[in-house]
Enzyme design. Structure first.
Site, PDB file in Angstrom:
ATOM      1  N   HIS A   1      28.569  60.504  51.054  1.00  0.00           N
ATOM      2  CA  HIS A   1      27.357  60.971  51.750  1.00  0.00           C
ATOM      3  C   HIS A   1      26.519  59.780  52.172  1.00  0.00           C
ATOM      4  O   HIS A   1      26.437  58.773  51.470  1.00  0.00           O
ATOM      5  CB  HIS A   1      26.520  61.904  50.872  1.00  0.00           C
ATOM      6  CG  HIS A   1      26.246  61.365  49.501  1.00  0.00           C
ATOM      7  ND1 HIS A   1      27.169  61.424  48.472  1.00  0.00           N
ATOM      8  CD2 HIS A   1      25.163  60.735  48.986  1.00  0.00           C
ATOM      9  CE1 HIS A   1      26.665  60.878  47.389  1.00  0.00           C
ATOM     10  NE2 HIS A   1      25.442  60.432  47.669  1.00  0.00           N
TER      11      HIS A   1
ATOM     12  N   HIS B   1      22.712  58.659  52.820  1.00  0.00           N
ATOM     13  CA  HIS B   1      21.294  58.988  52.655  1.00  0.00           C
ATOM     14  C   HIS B   1      20.575  58.500  53.907  1.00  0.00           C
ATOM     15  O   HIS B   1      20.733  57.332  54.293  1.00  0.00           O
ATOM     16  CB  HIS B   1      20.680  58.235  51.474  1.00  0.00           C
ATOM     17  CG  HIS B   1      21.208  58.607  50.133  1.00  0.00           C
ATOM     18  ND1 HIS B   1      20.498  59.389  49.239  1.00  0.00           N
ATOM     19  CD2 HIS B   1      22.370  58.294  49.508  1.00  0.00           C
ATOM     20  CE1 HIS B   1      21.194  59.532  48.123  1.00  0.00           C
ATOM     21  NE2 HIS B   1      22.332  58.871  48.254  1.00  0.00           N
TER      22      HIS B   1
HETATM   23  P1  5GP Z   1      23.996  59.482  45.090  1.00  0.00           P
HETATM   24  O1  5GP Z   1      23.230  58.983  43.908  1.00  0.00           O
HETATM   25  O2  5GP Z   1      25.309  60.097  44.674  1.00  0.00           O
HETATM   26  O3  5GP Z   1      24.133  58.488  46.187  1.00  0.00           O
HETATM   27  O4  5GP Z   1      23.103  60.646  45.724  1.00  0.00           O
HETATM   28  C1  5GP Z   1      23.228  61.983  45.382  1.00  0.00           C
HETATM   29  C2  5GP Z   1      21.974  62.659  45.851  1.00  0.00           C
HETATM   30  O5  5GP Z   1      22.178  64.060  45.803  1.00  0.00           O
HETATM   31  C3  5GP Z   1      20.727  62.373  45.000  1.00  0.00           C
HETATM   32  O6  5GP Z   1      19.735  61.738  45.796  1.00  0.00           O
HETATM   33  C4  5GP Z   1      20.296  63.745  44.500  1.00  0.00           C
HETATM   34  O7  5GP Z   1      18.899  63.910  44.467  1.00  0.00           O
HETATM   35  C5  5GP Z   1      20.972  64.676  45.483  1.00  0.00           C
HETATM   36  N1  5GP Z   1      21.299  65.970  44.924  1.00  0.00           N
HETATM   37  C6  5GP Z   1      21.955  66.212  43.754  1.00  0.00           C
HETATM   38  N2  5GP Z   1      22.120  67.532  43.567  1.00  0.00           N
HETATM   39  C7  5GP Z   1      21.573  68.143  44.650  1.00  0.00           C
HETATM   40  C8  5GP Z   1      21.437  69.511  45.041  1.00  0.00           C
HETATM   41  O8  5GP Z   1      21.850  70.432  44.349  1.00  0.00           O
HETATM   42  N3  5GP Z   1      20.822  69.752  46.221  1.00  0.00           N
HETATM   43  C9  5GP Z   1      20.345  68.747  47.023  1.00  0.00           C
HETATM   44  N4  5GP Z   1      19.744  69.120  48.165  1.00  0.00           N
HETATM   45  N5  5GP Z   1      20.451  67.438  46.690  1.00  0.00           N
HETATM   46  C10 5GP Z   1      21.061  67.147  45.519  1.00  0.00           C
END
Ligand code: 5GP
Length: 116
Positions: free
Chosen positions: A102, A104
């Site tokens: 993903h 951001h």
């Molecule tokens: P990572 O740390 O893997 O780069 O980012 C994962 C992101 O997913 C985090 O910023 C977290 O807040 C978001 N996230 C995790 N679970 C959910 C969810 O159930 N719904 C949404 N909208 N975001 C989520």
């Protein structure tokens, strides 16, 4: 690759605030926003866990679509001209939490560098 929370969001089994959707890409607001604009842009296919799984041969088109989506969303949410940051966490040291690739998209405030 196993199911993640994002798989459930793609299937609309759990709610998310969707801001952009095509046949292959979905974007929705992060549940814990780190900036006034914080959107997650994901491919709908679930086989790419992180950047380490990407190849030019297999994923060039998809990567183009993800970045095109980012520009579209930045315009839609009013941060295209002011600027925005795209972050792709990959692997444990990056803090990646969800093993489904993903981008951001963060904007709406001045960003710091270096990131934490
Ligand atoms: P990572 O740390 O893997 O780069 O980012 C994962 C992101 O997913 C985090 O910023 C977290 O807040 C978001 N996230 C995790 N679970 C959910 C969810 O159930 N719904 C949404 N909208 N975001 C989520």
């Amino acid at each position: 690759m196993g199911e993640t929370i994002f798989t459930k969001i793609i299937r609309k089994e759990i709610p998310a605030e969707i801001v952009y959707e095509t046949e292959s890409v979905l974007a929705f607001k992060d549940i814990r926003p780190q900036a006034p604009v914080h959107v997650l842009i994901i491919p709908k296919i679930t086989e790419i866990e992180s950047a380490k799984d990407l190849s030019k041969e297999k994923h060039s088109q998809l990567l183009g679509e993800l970045f095109e989506a980012a520009n579209h969303i930045a315009k839609k949410l009013g941060v295209f001209e002011s600027g925005f940051r795209l972050v792709l966490n990959s692997g444990p040291d990056s803090g990646q939490e969800v093993p489904h690739i993903h981008l951001h998209l963060l904007g709406g405030r001045k960003m710091n560098w270096p990131p934490g």
